[in-house]
Design a protein around this motif. Sequence first.
Motif, mmCIF file in Angstrom:
data_model
loop_
_atom_site.group_PDB
_atom_site.id
_atom_site.type_symbol
_atom_site.label_atom_id
_atom_site.label_comp_id
_atom_site.label_asym_id
_atom_site.label_seq_id
_atom_site.Cartn_x
_atom_site.Cartn_y
_atom_site.Cartn_z
ATOM 1 N N ASP A 251 -80.895 8.146 -3.705
ATOM 2 C CA ASP A 251 -80.474 6.787 -4.076
ATOM 3 C C ASP A 251 -79.040 6.588 -3.625
ATOM 4 O O ASP A 251 -78.182 7.442 -3.865
ATOM 5 C CB ASP A 251 -80.575 6.572 -5.587
ATOM 6 N N ARG A 252 -78.751 5.466 -2.997
ATOM 7 C CA ARG A 252 -77.413 5.269 -2.443
ATOM 8 C C ARG A 252 -76.333 5.363 -3.511
ATOM 9 O O ARG A 252 -75.268 5.941 -3.292
ATOM 10 C CB ARG A 252 -77.342 3.905 -1.731
ATOM 11 N N ARG A 253 -76.594 4.793 -4.695
ATOM 12 C CA ARG A 253 -75.567 4.798 -5.746
ATOM 13 C C ARG A 253 -75.264 6.225 -6.205
ATOM 14 O O ARG A 253 -74.099 6.566 -6.462
ATOM 15 C CB ARG A 253 -76.008 3.922 -6.924
ATOM 16 N N VAL A 254 -76.300 7.077 -6.298
ATOM 17 C CA VAL A 254 -76.101 8.455 -6.739
ATOM 18 C C VAL A 254 -75.432 9.266 -5.638
ATOM 19 O O VAL A 254 -74.471 10.010 -5.879
ATOM 20 C CB VAL A 254 -77.438 9.095 -7.147
ATOM 21 N N GLY A 255 -75.913 9.128 -4.408
ATOM 22 C CA GLY A 255 -75.321 9.869 -3.297
ATOM 23 C C GLY A 255 -73.852 9.548 -3.105
ATOM 24 O O GLY A 255 -73.026 10.442 -2.882
ATOM 25 N N ARG A 288 -78.428 -2.372 -12.698
ATOM 26 C CA ARG A 288 -77.445 -3.446 -12.796
ATOM 27 C C ARG A 288 -77.281 -4.106 -11.436
ATOM 28 O O ARG A 288 -77.469 -3.490 -10.380
ATOM 29 C CB ARG A 288 -76.104 -2.889 -13.267
ATOM 30 N N ALA A 289 -76.917 -5.373 -11.458
ATOM 31 C CA ALA A 289 -76.706 -6.112 -10.209
ATOM 32 C C ALA A 289 -75.662 -5.405 -9.356
ATOM 33 O O ALA A 289 -74.631 -4.946 -9.855
ATOM 34 C CB ALA A 289 -76.256 -7.536 -10.526
ATOM 35 N N GLY A 290 -75.964 -5.278 -8.061
ATOM 36 C CA GLY A 290 -75.021 -4.672 -7.137
ATOM 37 C C GLY A 290 -75.170 -3.174 -6.968
ATOM 38 O O GLY A 290 -74.387 -2.552 -6.241
ATOM 39 N N THR A 294 -80.766 -1.660 -1.656
ATOM 40 C CA THR A 294 -80.706 -2.842 -0.794
ATOM 41 C C THR A 294 -79.302 -3.423 -0.766
ATOM 42 O O THR A 294 -78.774 -3.784 0.302
ATOM 43 C CB THR A 294 -81.707 -3.906 -1.285
ATOM 44 N N GLU A 295 -78.661 -3.487 -1.928
ATOM 45 C CA GLU A 295 -77.316 -4.057 -1.997
ATOM 46 C C GLU A 295 -76.273 -3.130 -1.384
ATOM 47 O O GLU A 295 -75.308 -3.589 -0.766
ATOM 48 C CB GLU A 295 -76.986 -4.394 -3.463
ATOM 49 N N PHE A 296 -76.461 -1.797 -1.533
ATOM 50 C CA PHE A 296 -75.549 -0.856 -0.878
ATOM 51 C C PHE A 296 -75.661 -0.967 0.641
ATOM 52 O O PHE A 296 -74.653 -0.959 1.352
ATOM 53 C CB PHE A 296 -75.856 0.582 -1.322
ATOM 54 N N SER A 300 -72.809 -2.155 3.363
ATOM 55 C CA SER A 300 -72.455 -1.324 4.508
ATOM 56 C C SER A 300 -72.576 -2.104 5.810
ATOM 57 O O SER A 300 -71.722 -1.997 6.703
ATOM 58 C CB SER A 300 -73.355 -0.092 4.535
ATOM 59 N N ASP A 301 -73.618 -2.915 5.928
ATOM 60 C CA ASP A 301 -73.796 -3.746 7.127
ATOM 61 C C ASP A 301 -72.668 -4.760 7.255
ATOM 62 O O ASP A 301 -72.164 -5.023 8.358
ATOM 63 C CB ASP A 301 -75.151 -4.465 7.080
#
Length: 311
Positions: A251-255, A288-290, A294-296, A300-301
């Motif tokens: 998961d992007r948030r965890v990584g 939570r929002a953000g 997808t949002e990470f 990044s894009d």
Amino acid sequence: MSATRYAYLGPEGTFTEVALRTLPEAATRELVPMVSVPAALDAVRSGAAAAALVPIENSVEGGITATLDELTSGEPLMIYREVLLSISFALLVRPGTKITDIKTVTAHPAAQPQVRNWMAANLPDVTWESSASNADGARLVQEGRYDAAFAGEFAAATYGLVPLVTEIHDAVNAQTRFVLVGRPARPAAPTGADKTSVVIWLGDDHPGALLELLQEFAVRGVNLMLIQSRPTGAGIGNYCFAVDAEGHISDRRVGEALMGLKRISPNVRFIGSYPRAEVRPEDVSPLRAGTSDTEFVAASDWLARCQDGRA
């Protein structure tokens, strides 16, 4: 390495053995009892066993320090999955023993906080001595070393004992969490209901040092499920922190939280991303929002477009 052997905290008749036998793969493995948590995990490190099941936390007393310390130090190991088991004790005695005959009782140290009130009410003058495991306590009663043992009722037949009292527990719905530990490898794919475990060392002791570590999780919306301090052995006041976080390393948030920790901590030990026991993806609270992948990715894009002059 023996791919067909699973070690566990023995001897036969422990709660750990019962928990291990709930795993489907246990039916096709040779289950090998070990005398202690370190012995079980050392069997994995040496290649004598492919994995080991050991207790790591109970709902009454918290973390099992022997397991936490073994995962914190020595050759790295990794958690592959967890098992939750409801715990209720029986008072096991040799046939013919009455409760008034009991002068000594034994069990694993983790059992004592779970039966302390019952003992005070029913065995107030009895001497408690700790044993390597609850089943080992039953074995010692069989040998005549103690008058009674607190263990699972299922251990009675194995050691020729009888349950004098059953369903003993100070806390209703008490549970113990066990983990299946193996050598480091690629984590299993995320399930949507996962947990990530790490151990973190403080770089130096200063005001807000722990807060700085925790903020790496908080600012990315990663919920912490457990945090426990353990001494490093380097002197009074030197601690590391065992942390369970909600989510999977992929998961992007965890990584990104783990990368943030690695930047500010001298040592971060990853000890696994694995499915949460008895939790389905639909049971997990919405992010939570953000904080979604997808949002990470979108952020990044956007940064890449800014760097390319395309924002």
